[in-house]
Structure formats: C-alpha cells, structure tokens
Scaffold this motif. Structure first.
Motif, mmCIF file in Angstrom:
data_model
loop_
_atom_site.group_PDB
_atom_site.id
_atom_site.type_symbol
_atom_site.label_atom_id
_atom_site.label_comp_id
_atom_site.label_asym_id
_atom_site.label_seq_id
_atom_site.Cartn_x
_atom_site.Cartn_y
_atom_site.Cartn_z
ATOM 1 N N ALA A 11 0.844 -1.191 0.000
ATOM 2 C CA ALA A 11 0.000 0.000 0.000
ATOM 3 C C ALA A 11 0.882 1.244 0.000
ATOM 4 C CB ALA A 11 -0.917 0.009 1.220
ATOM 5 N N VAL A 12 0.273 2.351 -0.399
ATOM 6 C CA VAL A 12 0.983 3.634 -0.482
ATOM 7 C C VAL A 12 0.157 4.701 0.225
ATOM 8 C CG1 VAL A 12 1.863 5.424 -2.025
ATOM 9 C CG2 VAL A 12 2.063 3.011 -2.679
ATOM 10 N N ILE A 13 0.829 5.497 1.053
ATOM 11 C CA ILE A 13 0.201 6.655 1.686
ATOM 12 C C ILE A 13 0.844 7.909 1.108
ATOM 13 C CG2 ILE A 13 -0.397 7.803 3.841
ATOM 14 C CD1 ILE A 13 -1.375 4.942 3.786
ATOM 15 N N VAL A 14 0.041 8.834 0.624
ATOM 16 C CA VAL A 14 0.556 10.100 0.094
ATOM 17 C C VAL A 14 0.148 11.220 1.036
ATOM 18 C CG1 VAL A 14 0.396 11.781 -1.770
ATOM 19 C CG2 VAL A 14 0.573 9.347 -2.304
ATOM 20 N N SER A 15 1.141 11.922 1.556
ATOM 21 C CA SER A 15 0.897 13.068 2.439
ATOM 22 C C SER A 15 1.811 14.214 2.010
ATOM 23 C CB SER A 15 1.169 12.674 3.898
ATOM 24 O OG SER A 15 0.889 13.747 4.767
ATOM 25 N N LEU A 16 1.744 14.530 0.727
ATOM 26 C CA LEU A 16 2.598 15.556 0.157
ATOM 27 C C LEU A 16 2.069 16.958 0.443
ATOM 28 C CD1 LEU A 16 3.279 13.907 -3.325
ATOM 29 C CD2 LEU A 16 4.935 14.152 -1.442
ATOM 30 N N GLY A 17 2.973 17.921 0.438
ATOM 31 C CA GLY A 17 2.584 19.306 0.633
ATOM 32 C C GLY A 17 3.808 20.154 0.898
ATOM 33 N N ASP A 18 3.579 21.443 1.101
ATOM 34 C CA ASP A 18 4.662 22.369 1.397
ATOM 35 C C ASP A 18 4.599 22.713 2.875
ATOM 36 O OD1 ASP A 18 6.479 24.551 1.558
ATOM 37 O OD2 ASP A 18 6.190 24.918 -0.579
ATOM 38 N N SER A 19 5.691 22.457 3.593
ATOM 39 C CA SER A 19 5.698 22.680 5.036
ATOM 40 C C SER A 19 5.877 24.139 5.427
ATOM 41 C CB SER A 19 6.812 21.846 5.693
ATOM 42 O OG SER A 19 8.074 22.199 5.162
ATOM 43 N N LEU A 20 6.248 24.975 4.468
ATOM 44 C CA LEU A 20 6.428 26.398 4.779
ATOM 45 C C LEU A 20 5.076 27.077 5.008
ATOM 46 C CD1 LEU A 20 9.215 27.842 2.456
ATOM 47 C CD2 LEU A 20 9.276 27.609 4.947
ATOM 48 N N ASP A 21 5.054 28.031 5.912
ATOM 49 C CA ASP A 21 3.865 28.826 6.160
ATOM 50 C C ASP A 21 3.437 29.492 4.843
ATOM 51 O OD1 ASP A 21 2.407 31.402 6.743
ATOM 52 O OD2 ASP A 21 2.570 30.621 8.792
ATOM 53 N N PRO A 22 2.148 29.372 4.455
ATOM 54 C CA PRO A 22 1.711 29.938 3.178
ATOM 55 C C PRO A 22 1.923 31.442 3.063
ATOM 56 C CG PRO A 22 -0.157 29.254 4.525
ATOM 57 C CD PRO A 22 1.064 28.670 5.142
ATOM 58 N N ILE A 23 1.825 32.161 4.181
ATOM 59 C CA ILE A 23 2.066 33.603 4.134
ATOM 60 C C ILE A 23 3.544 33.877 3.868
ATOM 61 C CG2 ILE A 23 2.013 35.737 5.477
ATOM 62 C CD1 ILE A 23 -0.426 34.652 6.920
ATOM 63 N N VAL A 24 4.407 33.045 4.473
ATOM 64 C CA VAL A 24 5.844 33.164 4.221
ATOM 65 C C VAL A 24 6.139 32.882 2.754
ATOM 66 C CG1 VAL A 24 8.112 32.210 4.749
ATOM 67 C CG2 VAL A 24 6.477 32.600 6.584
ATOM 68 N N LEU A 25 5.427 31.903 2.194
ATOM 69 C CA LEU A 25 5.610 31.588 0.781
ATOM 70 C C LEU A 25 5.286 32.801 -0.092
ATOM 71 C CD1 LEU A 25 4.075 27.996 0.472
ATOM 72 C CD2 LEU A 25 6.483 28.632 0.279
ATOM 73 N N LYS A 26 4.210 33.495 0.260
ATOM 74 C CA LYS A 26 3.808 34.666 -0.520
ATOM 75 C C LYS A 26 4.840 35.789 -0.431
ATOM 76 C CE LYS A 26 -0.355 33.577 -2.106
ATOM 77 N NZ LYS A 26 -0.732 33.633 -3.540
ATOM 78 N N LEU A 27 5.432 35.910 0.754
ATOM 79 C CA LEU A 27 6.372 37.006 0.991
ATOM 80 C C LEU A 27 7.824 36.570 0.857
ATOM 81 C CD1 LEU A 27 4.644 38.558 4.141
ATOM 82 C CD2 LEU A 27 4.417 39.295 1.759
#
Length: 257
Positions: free
Chosen positions: A83-99
């Motif tokens: 079986a495969v579990i996918v828990s992908l994403g960006d760990s950075l704060d989204p506001i930090v990503l914007k700025l």
C-alpha cells in the motif's frame, strides 16, 4: 457518517503490510509513518532529506532518499509495497511563501508538488500492480468545495491557501481518474494536539469541530488501511464535540448515524 474510537490498549492480530509513505518528513506524514510502524507494519519513509525524518533508528523502518518529482525515485520506492500513503505538501507557512522573495526565503518545494508527485505515484503503482492508495488532501477541495462555511472561507483567505488548495484539487482529480483502490482523506485543520481517540469520518462532507489532531489522523489511516474501508471514496475527518464523545463507546465503530 461514522464515529470512531481509538484502539489504544487493544490487542488485535493484523496482517503485516509493507507500506511506503510519501511526504514522510512533514508533520502529518511522519506521524502516519511512526503510527503504522508502532502497529507492526513494515514502513518505508520516502524523503528528499532523510535526516529531517528523525535522529532515531527504528526497527522495521526503512528511509529512502528520493524526490517525488522524480518518476524513477518514486517507482523504486513503490515496487514491492502492499500500500501507499501520500501526504505531500509544502511545510512552509503559506504567508511566508507569498512574501518569500521579499524576505529572502528560497522556496524548496514547487507549487505543484501534490499534483506532479501524486501523478508519479499513480503511474508507479499501476506499473507495479500495487493497488491500495490512501491520499491525504484537505477539507474544502473536491467533494467538499461547496460545503465550506463562511468561517472556513475567511480562515483560508487569511492564511492565503489558494495556491495549495488548487494543487490539492488537481491531486484529487488524478486520484479519482486512476484505476487504483483509492481513499481520499480530507482532514479539517490539523493540530499537534494529543490523541483524543474520538473522531467523525463522513463520506457526505459533514464535519464536527474545525480541527483534528495529526495523531488521530494517523490512527484513522491505520484503521482504514487495515480494514479495507472507504474504497474509492472521499472521507472528511474531524474531531467529535465533547457531548458526542461522552456517548461514544470504546469500540472501533462507536455508532453510525
């Protein structure tokens, strides 16, 4: 809609499964991997930087260095798994990503990590005849997009989650179009809180509280994986309110409404 209870303290004989977790260095992915390991399964943690997973060595845990954007890396990790579990994403704060550009912060994760990484996982699974996929996405996309309350909409807007949610939308579309035995799990806001052992799993888009702990998410995933529940379904996971927990019994399925 089902209300579930934790199996903590229960001794249940379960078949040992070989499971690979993508996104294993994120908070949710790490919790899922360690919970499956504690349940007796053979777990492979897939990570770009294995050192970020843990400084400890765990019996039964394999850590593979790889990039979810690299199809060959993904294929190598998927081969031989149950079986495969996918828990992908960006760990950075989204506001930090914007700025990020203004703050001098370099982005390490592309904005389409969920879409492209999951596409590679699906292709690898279909090629290796690995059928079972559990994919962690987010409440408020796909089947629950139109069920967002005004509070959630304001919350998402304040956190500037538009880019991440759009990536999750495309991820879900890929999973649903696949030939796999998939389950999409849409948790509400994830917290670092302790295990409560009580949650609501809904295939109709219903929810209770606006948060659920990552430990409860991990325990729920283990139950879904071991029991073969929710094949080709989208499940919203949220924590029960206090009054509902008072009426939940200490069994795997507390009650069904």
């Amino acid at each position: 809609m089902r209300c579930w209870a934790s199996r903590i303290g229960q001794h249940i004989r379960r078949p040992v499964l070989k499971v690979v977790v993508f996104g294993a260095t994120g908070k949710a992915g790490r919790t899922v991997a360690l919970n499956l390991l504690a349940a007796g399964h053979e777990v492979t943690a897939f990570a770009r930087d294995p050192a970020k997973f843990s400084a400890h060595t765990y019996t039964g845990l394999a850590i593979i260095k790889g990039d979810a954007l690299n199809a060959d890396d993904v294929a190598s990790a998927v081969t031989g798994q149950d079986a495969v579990i996918v828990s992908l994403g960006d760990s950075l704060d989204p506001i930090v990503l914007k700025l990020g550009a203004r703050l001098g912060i370099k982005r390490n994760t592309p904005p389409n990590i969920c879409e492209v990484g999951t596409a590679n996982v699906i292709a690898a699974m279909e090629a290796a005849s690995v059928k079972r996929l559990i994919c962690v996405t987010s409440y408020g996309v796909g089947d629950t997009r139109d069920r967002l309350s005004q509070v959630f909409k304001l919350w998402f807007r304040a956190l500037q989650l538009g880019e991440q949610l759009a990536d999750k939308e495309r991820q879900e579309q890929l999973v649903k179009a696949s030939s796999l035995d998939w389950t999409l799990i849409q948790p509400v806001g994830l917290t670092d809180g302790a295990a409560t052992g009580r949650w609501v799993a809904s295939t109709s888009g219903d929810r209770r509280k606006r948060t659920v702990s990552r430990v409860d998410l991990a325990d729920f995933i283990a139950q879904v994986l071991e029991g073969g529940h929710y094949l080709r379904k989208t499940v919203v996971l949220s924590q029960l309110t206090i009054s509902e927990r008072d009426f939940a019994t200490d069994t795997t399925t507390a009650h069904t409404t």
